[in-house]
Design an enzyme around this catalytic site. Sequence first.
Site, PDB file in Angstrom:
ATOM      1  N   LYS A 169      20.395 -17.559 -10.736  1.00  0.00           N
ATOM      2  CA  LYS A 169      20.332 -16.307  -9.971  1.00  0.00           C
ATOM      3  C   LYS A 169      21.703 -15.996  -9.367  1.00  0.00           C
ATOM      4  CE  LYS A 169      16.948 -14.607  -6.706  1.00  0.00           C
ATOM      5  NZ  LYS A 169      16.092 -15.081  -5.613  1.00  0.00           N
ATOM      6  N   GLU A 219      10.229  -2.503   1.134  1.00  0.00           N
ATOM      7  CA  GLU A 219      10.769  -2.466  -0.220  1.00  0.00           C
ATOM      8  C   GLU A 219      10.890  -1.006  -0.627  1.00  0.00           C
ATOM      9  OE1 GLU A 219       8.971  -5.061  -3.101  1.00  0.00           O
ATOM     10  OE2 GLU A 219       8.572  -6.555  -1.563  1.00  0.00           O
ATOM     11  N   LEU A 241      -1.303   6.466   7.424  1.00  0.00           N
ATOM     12  CA  LEU A 241      -2.669   6.984   7.360  1.00  0.00           C
ATOM     13  C   LEU A 241      -2.890   7.645   6.006  1.00  0.00           C
ATOM     14  CD1 LEU A 241      -3.347   8.426  10.934  1.00  0.00           C
ATOM     15  CD2 LEU A 241      -4.360   6.411   9.872  1.00  0.00           C
ATOM     16  N   CYS A 258       3.829  -8.669   1.662  1.00  0.00           N
ATOM     17  CA  CYS A 258       3.848  -8.798   3.128  1.00  0.00           C
ATOM     18  C   CYS A 258       2.493  -8.594   3.793  1.00  0.00           C
ATOM     19  CB  CYS A 258       4.850  -7.819   3.693  1.00  0.00           C
ATOM     20  SG  CYS A 258       6.463  -8.004   2.943  1.00  0.00           S
ATOM     21  N   LYS A 272       3.786  -0.371  -4.962  1.00  0.00           N
ATOM     22  CA  LYS A 272       4.155   0.930  -4.376  1.00  0.00           C
ATOM     23  C   LYS A 272       5.361   1.446  -5.146  1.00  0.00           C
ATOM     24  CE  LYS A 272       7.358  -0.288  -0.772  1.00  0.00           C
ATOM     25  NZ  LYS A 272       7.692  -0.102   0.617  1.00  0.00           N
TER      26      LYS A 272
HETATM   27  C1  UGA Z   1       5.961  -3.861   4.928  1.00  0.00           C
HETATM   28  C2  UGA Z   1       6.358  -3.238   6.281  1.00  0.00           C
HETATM   29  O1  UGA Z   1       6.247  -1.815   6.225  1.00  0.00           O
HETATM   30  C3  UGA Z   1       7.787  -3.604   6.669  1.00  0.00           C
HETATM   31  O2  UGA Z   1       8.092  -3.112   7.968  1.00  0.00           O
HETATM   32  C4  UGA Z   1       7.909  -5.133   6.663  1.00  0.00           C
HETATM   33  O3  UGA Z   1       9.232  -5.546   6.958  1.00  0.00           O
HETATM   34  C5  UGA Z   1       7.522  -5.666   5.300  1.00  0.00           C
HETATM   35  O4  UGA Z   1       6.172  -5.275   4.997  1.00  0.00           O
HETATM   36  C6  UGA Z   1       7.634  -7.169   5.350  1.00  0.00           C
HETATM   37  O5  UGA Z   1       6.895  -7.796   6.124  1.00  0.00           O
HETATM   38  O6  UGA Z   1       8.555  -7.725   4.737  1.00  0.00           O
HETATM   39  P1  UGA Z   1       6.372  -3.225   2.348  1.00  0.00           P
HETATM   40  O7  UGA Z   1       5.337  -4.256   2.046  1.00  0.00           O
HETATM   41  O8  UGA Z   1       7.642  -3.211   1.593  1.00  0.00           O
HETATM   42  O9  UGA Z   1       6.792  -3.295   3.921  1.00  0.00           O
HETATM   43  O10 UGA Z   1       5.726  -1.820   2.076  1.00  0.00           O
HETATM   44  P2  UGA Z   1       5.052  -0.621   2.887  1.00  0.00           P
HETATM   45  O11 UGA Z   1       5.794   0.617   2.587  1.00  0.00           O
HETATM   46  O12 UGA Z   1       4.835  -0.940   4.306  1.00  0.00           O
HETATM   47  O13 UGA Z   1       3.661  -0.520   2.113  1.00  0.00           O
HETATM   48  C7  UGA Z   1       2.766  -1.617   2.067  1.00  0.00           C
HETATM   49  C8  UGA Z   1       1.509  -1.237   1.324  1.00  0.00           C
HETATM   50  O14 UGA Z   1       0.726  -0.325   2.069  1.00  0.00           O
HETATM   51  C9  UGA Z   1       1.744  -0.579  -0.037  1.00  0.00           C
HETATM   52  O15 UGA Z   1       0.821  -1.132  -0.951  1.00  0.00           O
HETATM   53  C10 UGA Z   1       1.443   0.883   0.203  1.00  0.00           C
HETATM   54  O16 UGA Z   1       0.980   1.535  -0.940  1.00  0.00           O
HETATM   55  C11 UGA Z   1       0.346   0.776   1.247  1.00  0.00           C
HETATM   56  N1  UGA Z   1       0.238   1.963   2.119  1.00  0.00           N
HETATM   57  C12 UGA Z   1       1.223   2.280   2.999  1.00  0.00           C
HETATM   58  C13 UGA Z   1      -0.928   2.723   2.079  1.00  0.00           C
HETATM   59  O17 UGA Z   1      -1.863   2.443   1.303  1.00  0.00           O
HETATM   60  N2  UGA Z   1      -1.047   3.795   2.913  1.00  0.00           N
HETATM   61  C14 UGA Z   1      -0.076   4.131   3.798  1.00  0.00           C
HETATM   62  O18 UGA Z   1      -0.260   5.115   4.559  1.00  0.00           O
HETATM   63  C15 UGA Z   1       1.096   3.357   3.829  1.00  0.00           C
END
Ligand code: UGA
Length: 468
Positions: free
Chosen positions: A36, A162, A257, A267, A327
Amino acid sequence: MRRICVVGTGYVGLTTGTCFAELGNHVTCLDIDSAKIESLRRGEMPIYEPGLAELVLDNQARGRLNFLAERDTAAYNAALAEAEFVFIAVSTPTREGSDRADLRAVRSCAERIAPHLSDGVAIINKSTVPIGAGDWVAAIVDRYKKPESRFAVVSNPEFLREGSALHDFMQPDRVVLGSTNREAAERVAQLYLTLRCRVMVTDLRTAEMIKYASNAFLATSISFINEIAQICERLGADVKEVAAGMGYDKRIAGAFLEAGLGFGGSCFPKDVKALAHMADFSGCHPQLLRAVLDINYDQRSRAVAKLRQALGGLAGKHIGLLGLAFKPNTDDMREAPSIDISRQLLAEGATVAAYDPQAAENARLSIQGIQYRSDPYDVAQDADALVLVTEWREFRALDLRRLRHAMRSAVFFDGRNLYEPEDVRAAGFTYLGIGRGYVPEPFAGDIDQELYLVHEANGAGASAAAAP
Ligand code: UGA
C-alpha cells in the site's frame, strides 16, 4: 512546520495526514502494509475519495507528505523519534462473532510505536475506540516506552464523512480533544488553529463518548425517519414532505432525515453495535440503540418484500440494481444495503444485474452471483424491476422512458426517493418508494375505525379522554 506521524493509511489516516500536510506541517504516514505504501508513493490511492489523489500528489511533490512502510526500520524509528505528534488511525472493526470493537490493531500499534517515541510526544487517538481505551493505550505505551520519555494521550475523534472527507476536515463543525493533560490537548489544538473552528477540550472518556454518541444520534435520526416512512406508506402521507416540514423547526434542523434503504458503511452499524455492547456490558439496557439497528436491517428485507409483492413473487424475475456502494461518492461496500438485498433476491430465485460508478470492483468481493453491467440502461435490459439503491449524481437525471423501453416489465423502486412518483408513473412504471407515492389502504367498510379517525380529527378523542 510541525512534525507529525500518522500510523495507519486507511481512509481516516490518509485524509488526516494529507490535510495536515496541506496545512503546512511535515507529515509521515506509516503503515505495516508495504504494498500500500509503495502504491501511495506512486500516487495510486487505495480508496476513492473526491479530491484526495490531487492533494496527496501535490503535498508529496512539495516534500511535506511522505509514506513509509514500517518495515523500513531505520527510517521508521527516525520518523517517530522526530515527531511531536503521533496520530493513531488504525481500524477498529466489529470483532468477528460479537458486537464489540476489535482493538487488536490499536494494541499492536501502541506496542510498536512506544519504544521509538520522542520525549514529550502527544499520542493522539483518531481511531474510534471504546470508552476507556485512551487510558488503556497510555498503559501499553507506558510499559513499552523508553524509561525516560514522557508522553500524553489525547483523544481526537474524527467526524469525517466518506465522500466529503476533505471538506469535513478543513471545515469542521468542531474539533474535540480529550486528555488528562491539558497542556498536551492545547498543543494539539494549535494544529487546528488555522481552521478557525470551535475546539472543545474535555477529559479522555468524554471525548471518546462524544464520537459514539454523535454517530448513534445520527443513526437514530435515520431509523426514526425510516419508521415514519413505513407509517406514511400505510396512511398515505409523503415522508419527504414530512421531513421537510419537520426540518423547518430549528430545534429539529432536518439533517439525516432522508428516508431510504437504511444506513450502511464502516461507521454507523459498527459504532451503534459497539455502544450497545458497552452499555450491556456495564449493566445498562440500550433499548433505543437496539431498535435503531433492528429498524435499519428490517429496511432491507422490507425492500425485498415490496418487490416480491409488486412482481407477484421473485423466482425467475430479473432485478436491476442502480448503485451498490453504501452511499454515493465512495467505492466502499462495507455494510452496504445492496449486499443483503442482492443475497435475499438471489435466495428467492431472482437474477440480479447491477451498475455502480465506482464500487463494482469492491462489490465483486462481497456479492457473488450477480452480473455487473456498464451503465444504467444496460442494467435495465430485460429487467422486471429496477431498484435505485445508491443516490449517485448520475442517477438523478435518468431517461426514465428509455429505461422503461429496455425492460421486460416495469417496476421502478426508488430506494432513495430521488424521483417524483408522478414522473415515474408518467414514464409507464409502477412506482415504489420509501414512505411516499402510496395510496392509503381503504377502511374496507370498518365504520367504527372510520368514525374514530373523524372524531380524532375533530378533537373529540382528546375531550373524551379528558372527561372524568
Ligand atoms: C459517518 C458520520 O457522518 C461521520 O461524521 C463520521 O465521522 C463517520 O461516520 C465515522 O464514524 O467515521 P459516513 O459513514 O461516511 O460518516 O457516512 P454518512 O454520510 O454519515 O452516511 C452514513 C449512512 O447513512 C449512509 O448509508 C447513508 O446512505 C445513510 N443516510 C444518511 C441515510 O440513510 N439518510 C440520511 O438522511 C443520511
